[in-house]
Design a protein around this motif. Structure first.
Motif, short mmCIF file in Angstrom:
data_model
loop_
_atom_site.label_atom_id
_atom_site.label_comp_id
_atom_site.label_asym_id
_atom_site.label_seq_id
_atom_site.Cartn_x
_atom_site.Cartn_y
_atom_site.Cartn_z
N ASN A 53 0.80 -1.22 0.00
CA ASN A 53 0.00 0.00 0.00
C ASN A 53 0.83 1.28 0.00
O ASN A 53 0.30 2.38 -0.15
N ASP A 54 2.16 1.13 0.18
CA ASP A 54 3.03 2.30 0.21
C ASP A 54 3.15 2.92 -1.17
O ASP A 54 2.84 2.30 -2.20
N VAL A 55 3.65 4.15 -1.21
CA VAL A 55 4.01 4.81 -2.45
C VAL A 55 5.41 5.39 -2.26
O VAL A 55 5.73 5.94 -1.21
N VAL A 56 6.27 5.19 -3.26
CA VAL A 56 7.64 5.68 -3.22
C VAL A 56 7.74 6.92 -4.10
O VAL A 56 7.45 6.86 -5.30
N VAL A 57 8.12 8.04 -3.51
CA VAL A 57 8.15 9.32 -4.21
C VAL A 57 9.59 9.70 -4.54
O VAL A 57 10.44 9.79 -3.64
N VAL A 58 9.86 9.88 -5.83
CA VAL A 58 11.22 10.18 -6.30
C VAL A 58 11.23 11.54 -6.99
O VAL A 58 10.23 11.98 -7.55
N ASN A 59 12.38 12.20 -6.95
CA ASN A 59 12.57 13.48 -7.63
C ASN A 59 13.22 13.20 -8.98
O ASN A 59 14.37 12.77 -9.05
N GLU A 60 12.48 13.47 -10.07
CA GLU A 60 12.96 13.11 -11.40
C GLU A 60 13.80 14.21 -12.07
O GLU A 60 14.02 14.19 -13.27
N THR A 61 14.30 15.16 -11.28
CA THR A 61 15.16 16.18 -11.85
C THR A 61 16.45 15.59 -12.40
O THR A 61 16.91 14.54 -11.95
N LYS A 62 17.01 16.27 -13.39
CA LYS A 62 18.25 15.81 -14.03
C LYS A 62 19.29 16.92 -13.94
O LYS A 62 19.00 18.09 -14.17
N VAL A 63 20.50 16.53 -13.58
CA VAL A 63 21.59 17.50 -13.45
C VAL A 63 22.04 17.97 -14.83
O VAL A 63 22.25 17.15 -15.73
N ILE A 64 22.17 19.26 -14.98
CA ILE A 64 22.70 19.81 -16.23
C ILE A 64 24.19 20.06 -16.08
O ILE A 64 24.70 20.15 -14.96
N PRO A 65 24.93 20.17 -17.20
CA PRO A 65 26.35 20.51 -17.11
C PRO A 65 26.49 21.99 -16.77
O PRO A 65 26.84 22.83 -17.60
N ALA A 66 26.24 22.30 -15.50
CA ALA A 66 26.00 23.68 -15.08
C ALA A 66 27.27 24.48 -14.81
O ALA A 66 27.20 25.68 -14.54
N ARG A 67 28.42 23.84 -14.86
CA ARG A 67 29.67 24.54 -14.57
C ARG A 67 30.34 24.95 -15.87
O ARG A 67 30.72 24.10 -16.69
N LEU A 68 30.48 26.25 -16.05
CA LEU A 68 31.10 26.80 -17.26
C LEU A 68 32.41 27.51 -16.91
O LEU A 68 32.45 28.31 -15.97
N ILE A 69 33.45 27.20 -17.65
CA ILE A 69 34.74 27.85 -17.48
C ILE A 69 35.00 28.74 -18.70
O ILE A 69 34.92 28.27 -19.84
N GLY A 70 35.25 30.01 -18.45
CA GLY A 70 35.49 30.94 -19.55
C GLY A 70 36.54 31.96 -19.18
O GLY A 70 37.30 31.78 -18.22
N VAL A 71 36.58 33.04 -19.94
CA VAL A 71 37.51 34.14 -19.65
C VAL A 71 36.74 35.46 -19.69
O VAL A 71 35.81 35.63 -20.48
N LYS A 72 37.14 36.37 -18.80
CA LYS A 72 36.55 37.70 -18.81
C LYS A 72 37.13 38.47 -19.98
O LYS A 72 38.35 38.48 -20.21
N ASP A 73 36.25 39.08 -20.74
CA ASP A 73 36.71 39.86 -21.89
C ASP A 73 37.63 40.98 -21.43
O ASP A 73 37.55 41.47 -20.30
N LEU A 74 38.52 41.39 -22.29
CA LEU A 74 39.54 42.41 -22.06
C LEU A 74 40.68 41.89 -21.19
O LEU A 74 41.82 41.77 -21.64
N SER A 75 40.41 41.51 -19.93
CA SER A 75 41.50 41.06 -19.04
C SER A 75 41.92 39.63 -19.32
O SER A 75 43.04 39.24 -19.00
N GLN A 76 41.02 38.80 -19.87
CA GLN A 76 41.27 37.40 -20.15
C GLN A 76 41.55 36.56 -18.91
O GLN A 76 42.14 35.47 -19.00
N ILE A 77 41.12 37.02 -17.74
CA ILE A 77 41.31 36.22 -16.54
C ILE A 77 40.31 35.06 -16.57
O ILE A 77 39.17 35.20 -17.04
N PRO A 78 40.71 33.86 -16.09
CA PRO A 78 39.79 32.72 -16.06
C PRO A 78 38.65 32.99 -15.07
O PRO A 78 38.87 33.53 -13.98
N VAL A 79 37.46 32.60 -15.45
CA VAL A 79 36.30 32.74 -14.57
C VAL A 79 35.47 31.46 -14.60
O VAL A 79 35.54 30.67 -15.56
N GLU A 80 34.69 31.27 -13.55
CA GLU A 80 33.79 30.13 -13.46
C GLU A 80 32.38 30.62 -13.20
O GLU A 80 32.16 31.51 -12.37
N VAL A 81 31.43 30.05 -13.92
CA VAL A 81 30.02 30.37 -13.74
C VAL A 81 29.28 29.07 -13.44
O VAL A 81 29.37 28.11 -14.21
N LEU A 82 28.56 29.04 -12.30
CA LEU A 82 27.76 27.88 -11.94
C LEU A 82 26.29 28.26 -12.07
O LEU A 82 25.78 29.10 -11.31
#
Length: 348
Positions: A53-82
């Motif tokens: 009689n039980d019910v099992v409740v699951v979260n069907e969310t999916k992880v995206i590739p959410a971490r982006l590594i880039g460079v700030k324009d002009l200075s070209q310093i490495p940056v990370e965006v999550l």
């Protein structure tokens, strides 16, 4: 209550760096609610603790590739965006590093300019609103340029990004996995279904609200960041039917708990609902819709440990954690788990 009331000592070597293989062979500490009574099992035996009689409740969310590594324009310093939460087609809430270098108006290039971003605003949690520009389909570009955002306490790279996804993940949108679900395999799900138990998907996209640390001394002063959740009509009907038939609502992970508690009325009846939730569950909270909880072992002083403490009692939770440390359970995202319910322990 004080944040320090939820502290415990954890040897660093108990922080799991890689997933258990096979998934269903991780350890499971079975605990009675509000009673210092426990037993040690393997996760795949969870089927033995469930009734038709039980019910099992699951979260069907999916992880995206959410971490982006880039460079700030002009200075070209490495940056990370999550990426944390999508606002519209091109705008996202995000965390950025180094924050002091990325003020409103700053622009960033990713993948040699294939994807560009502008910081258009700041948020009340120290993040940024980021607006992307690109040619093509954003999701395809993100798949190419983004990385799976593992927690900072995991220092080893994944052999396969699917190791940080549940087998039932369907709807993209999370910055982190609902980790209690990582223990399931198709075989375990089939065994649950063969017992006549319904597996019901709900949705909560894991963002800053789930993993943001508590920095205030008094936990009541902590503000949870909002996360998107959804409970469909079909899911609500199945959960309510199980309750009416005397079954238990078995939540797989704290995100499933927060979803149902956000959608339940005072009698525990689940409403079909979608929107943003910032529900913060800590001791003193009266649960409306959760009977049994499967959850991993969480960081000291975290909102997740506070939720577990609300569900089983703070002293009992800390005693269970003490026993898990003593018995060398594996902790955090890729670690072992706990199954908590009323009179659930069989052999102690």
């Amino acid at each position: 209550m004080k944040t320090s009331d939820f502290d415990y000592t954890l040897p660093e070597e108990l922080i799991a760096q890689t997933p258990m293989q096979p998934r269903e062979m991780c350890r499971m500490l079975v605990c009675d609610r509000f009673v210092n009574k426990r037993e040690h099992k393997i996760f795949k035996s969870i089927v033995d603790y469930l009734s038709p009689n039980d019910v099992v409740v699951v979260n069907e969310t999916k992880v995206i590739p959410a971490r982006l590594i880039g460079v700030k324009d002009l200075s070209q310093i490495p940056v990370e965006v999550l990426l944390l939460k999508r606002i519209n087609q091109n705008d996202w809430e995000a965390l950025v590093r180094p924050g002091r270098r990325l003020k409103a108006g700053s622009t960033i290039s990713f993948g040699g300019g294939e994807l560009r971003a502008e910081i258009i605003d700041t948020t009340d949690f120290g993040g940024r609103i980021v607006r992307f520009s690109y040619d093509g389909i954003f999701e395809n570009i993100l798949d190419r340029l983004g990385e799976t955002p593992l927690p900072p306490y995991i220092h080893e790279k994944l052999e396969d990004s699917s190791q940080y996804q549940t087998v039932y993940a369907q709807i993209e949108g999370s910055a982190a996995a609902p980790t209690a679900g990582l223990h399931f395999t198709e075989e375990v799900l089939d065994a649950i279904k063969q017992k006549g138990i319904a597996i019901v998907p709900v949705l909560l996209h894991v963002g800053l609200g789930t993993f943001r640390p508590v920095q205030e001394e008094n936990i009541e002063a902590h503000n949870m960041h909002t996360e998107f959740f959804e409970v469909s009509q079909d899911a609500a009907d199945k959960i309510n039917k199980a309750r009416e038939n005397g079954g238990r609502i078995v939540c797989i992970g704290t995100t499933a708990v927060r979803t149902l508690e956000s959608a339940a009325d005072e009698s525990g009846f689940i409403q079909p609902k979608s929107g943003n939730t910032n529900i913060f569950i800590y001791p003193g909270y009266k649960f409306k819709a959760t009977d049994v909880l499967l959850t991993n072992f969480h960081l000291p002083q975290s909102t997740l440990l506070m939720l577990v403490s609300a569900f089983m009692g703070r002293e009992e939770a800390l005693l269970a954690y003490e026993e898990a440390v003593k018995d060398k359970y594996r902790f955090f995202s890729f670690g072992d788990c706990m199954l908590i319910g009323n009179d659930i322990v069989k052999n102690a």
